[in-house]
Scaffold this motif. Structure first.
Motif: not given
Length: 162
Positions: A34-45, A67-81
């Motif tokens: 969890s300590s690196g998850a928020a930074q990972a999300r930023l780098l992935f984005e 991971m690294g914040g609240e779950p967001d299934s709408v945003a998750a699906l957008r990125w996965l697509e």
């Protein structure tokens, strides 16, 4: 003048290396807990915006699983697509499963796309759907058996993770 031309040619190559390195760094952070998850999300984005299908896939997973914040299934699906459109087979498979309860046509589209890339889990899921007559497929034992064989073969030739 020649220097400027060389820089224009080299810039996309250097940028691609930077993005690939950034994805590797983000994967390490993501797996560090969890300590690196928020930074990972930023780098992935950042990497996904620059065109990385792998980064869009991992960002989608992180958003889906909170991971690294609240779950967001709408945003998750957008990125996965987005990752799926960039030919990332695991993203196609996960997007298909996320869409199965709301948009069966799109779910089948992504499942079939993952099958075309010989993604073992997708081949297995399609085999089961054909065997059971689900996901809008008629029961077809012959086709199911073929997909089971294809899944078994694909398991022995797995692609590396994105």
């Amino acid at each position: 003048m020649i220097f400027a031309a060389v820089m224009l040619i080299a810039a996309p190559i250097a940028n691609a290396v930077d993005v690939a390195g950034q994805v590797v760094q983000a994967k390490i952070l993501m797996r560090s807990g969890s300590s690196g998850a928020a930074q990972a999300r930023l780098l992935f984005e950042q990497s996904a915006v620059q065109g990385s299908g792998a980064a869009a896939y991992y960002l989608g997973l992180m958003l889906k699983n909170g991971m690294g914040g609240e779950p967001d299934s709408v945003a998750a699906l957008r990125w996965l697509e987005l990752a799926a459109r960039r030919q990332v087979a695991p993203a196609m498979f996960i997007a298909a499963n996320m869409l199965a309860s709301s948009d069966m046509d799109q779910a089948r589209h992504w499942l079939d796309a993952a099958c075309a890339l010989e993604y073992p889990e997708a081949l297995m899921q399609k085999a089961i759907a054909l065997q059971e007559g689900t996901m809008g497929h008629a029961r077809d034992q012959k086709q199911a058996a073929l997909y089971f064989k294809m899944a078994e073969h694909a398991m022995g030739h797995r692609q590396p993770e994105p």
